[in-house]
Structure formats: structure tokens, C-alpha cells
Scaffold this motif. Sequence first.
Motif, PDB file in Angstrom:
ATOM      1  N   MET A   1      -6.033   9.137   1.250  1.00  0.00           N
ATOM      2  CA  MET A   1      -5.448   7.817   1.428  1.00  0.00           C
ATOM      3  C   MET A   1      -4.286   7.651   0.465  1.00  0.00           C
ATOM      4  SD  MET A   1      -7.333   4.101   1.214  1.00  0.00           S
ATOM      5  CE  MET A   1      -8.211   4.332   2.736  1.00  0.00           C
TER       6      MET A   1
ATOM      7  N   ILE B   1      -3.392  -2.742   2.355  1.00  0.00           N
ATOM      8  CA  ILE B   1      -4.320  -2.812   3.475  1.00  0.00           C
ATOM      9  C   ILE B   1      -4.820  -4.237   3.637  1.00  0.00           C
ATOM     10  CG2 ILE B   1      -5.040  -0.400   3.418  1.00  0.00           C
ATOM     11  CD1 ILE B   1      -7.463  -1.204   1.758  1.00  0.00           C
ATOM     12  N   ARG B   2      -5.303  -4.533   4.828  1.00  0.00           N
ATOM     13  CA  ARG B   2      -5.850  -5.861   5.107  1.00  0.00           C
ATOM     14  C   ARG B   2      -7.287  -5.946   4.626  1.00  0.00           C
ATOM     15  NH1 ARG B   2      -3.428  -8.165  10.622  1.00  0.00           N
ATOM     16  NH2 ARG B   2      -4.604  -9.921   9.861  1.00  0.00           N
TER      17      ARG B   2
ATOM     18  N   ASP C   1     -10.260  -6.355   5.972  1.00  0.00           N
ATOM     19  CA  ASP C   1     -11.347  -5.580   6.581  1.00  0.00           C
ATOM     20  C   ASP C   1     -11.352  -4.142   6.071  1.00  0.00           C
ATOM     21  OD1 ASP C   1      -8.972  -5.138   7.961  1.00  0.00           O
ATOM     22  OD2 ASP C   1      -9.912  -5.047   9.922  1.00  0.00           O
ATOM     23  N   ALA C   2     -10.185  -3.532   5.937  1.00  0.00           N
ATOM     24  CA  ALA C   2     -10.088  -2.174   5.410  1.00  0.00           C
ATOM     25  C   ALA C   2     -10.389  -2.154   3.912  1.00  0.00           C
ATOM     26  CB  ALA C   2      -8.707  -1.591   5.680  1.00  0.00           C
ATOM     27  N   ALA C   3      -9.998  -3.197   3.199  1.00  0.00           N
ATOM     28  CA  ALA C   3     -10.274  -3.295   1.764  1.00  0.00           C
ATOM     29  C   ALA C   3     -11.779  -3.404   1.523  1.00  0.00           C
ATOM     30  CB  ALA C   3      -9.540  -4.492   1.166  1.00  0.00           C
TER      31      ALA C   3
ATOM     32  N   GLU D   1     -14.110  -2.267   3.470  1.00  0.00           N
ATOM     33  CA  GLU D   1     -14.649  -0.941   3.778  1.00  0.00           C
ATOM     34  C   GLU D   1     -14.407   0.026   2.615  1.00  0.00           C
ATOM     35  OE1 GLU D   1     -13.981   2.590   7.045  1.00  0.00           O
ATOM     36  OE2 GLU D   1     -13.609   0.523   7.661  1.00  0.00           O
ATOM     37  N   LEU D   2     -13.231  -0.031   2.029  1.00  0.00           N
ATOM     38  CA  LEU D   2     -12.904   0.820   0.881  1.00  0.00           C
ATOM     39  C   LEU D   2     -13.878   0.576  -0.275  1.00  0.00           C
ATOM     40  CD1 LEU D   2     -10.835   2.741  -0.624  1.00  0.00           C
ATOM     41  CD2 LEU D   2      -9.719   0.630  -1.365  1.00  0.00           C
TER      42      LEU D   2
ATOM     43  N   LYS E   1     -17.092  -7.973   4.814  1.00  0.00           N
ATOM     44  CA  LYS E   1     -15.882  -8.797   4.742  1.00  0.00           C
ATOM     45  C   LYS E   1     -16.144 -10.150   4.072  1.00  0.00           C
ATOM     46  CE  LYS E   1     -12.619 -10.030   8.136  1.00  0.00           C
ATOM     47  NZ  LYS E   1     -11.973  -9.787   9.409  1.00  0.00           N
TER      48      LYS E   1
ATOM     49  N   VAL F   1      -4.002  -0.883  -2.368  1.00  0.00           N
ATOM     50  CA  VAL F   1      -5.077   0.106  -2.464  1.00  0.00           C
ATOM     51  C   VAL F   1      -5.231   0.538  -3.921  1.00  0.00           C
ATOM     52  CG1 VAL F   1      -5.788   2.434  -1.793  1.00  0.00           C
ATOM     53  CG2 VAL F   1      -4.805   0.903  -0.099  1.00  0.00           C
TER      54      VAL F   1
END
Length: 64
Positions: free
Chosen positions: A1, A7-8, A10-12, A14-15, A20, A48
Motif C-alpha cells: 500500500m 483513503i476514505r 471505510d478503507a481506513a 479496514e486498515l 466503520k 494512510v
Amino acid sequence: MNHAQSIRADAAAELLGIGKSTFWRWHKERPDFPRGRRLSMRCTVFSVQELVAWRDAQAHKEAA
């Protein structure tokens, strides 16, 4: 990555390995949580690099 990217939420989430709703609660309640950059009324992005640094710092706090 690529750590220079944004990132938005939802991806944050997940990271960070969280849901959420937990992500947004931490954003609201934890003063040390990385701040997002609002692109529009409905779009906030997060660095990120800042998220990874924050996550790693939390791991060091728990280990101490």
C-alpha cells in the motif's frame, strides 16, 4: 500500500481492523486520532501514513 495516499473512512476502518462505526466514534472521541481532510460535505479522506503511525503508537502504548 502506498503510504502517501489518502483513503476514505471505510478503507481506513479496514486498515485499522475495526468497524466503520467504531472508526467514526474514535474520530469523534479520541483527541489523538488522525484528523481527516474534508473534500466535500459527504467525503472525508484520511492519510494512510498518519493512520499507520497512530496504529503503531497505540500498539506501543499497550505493550508498555
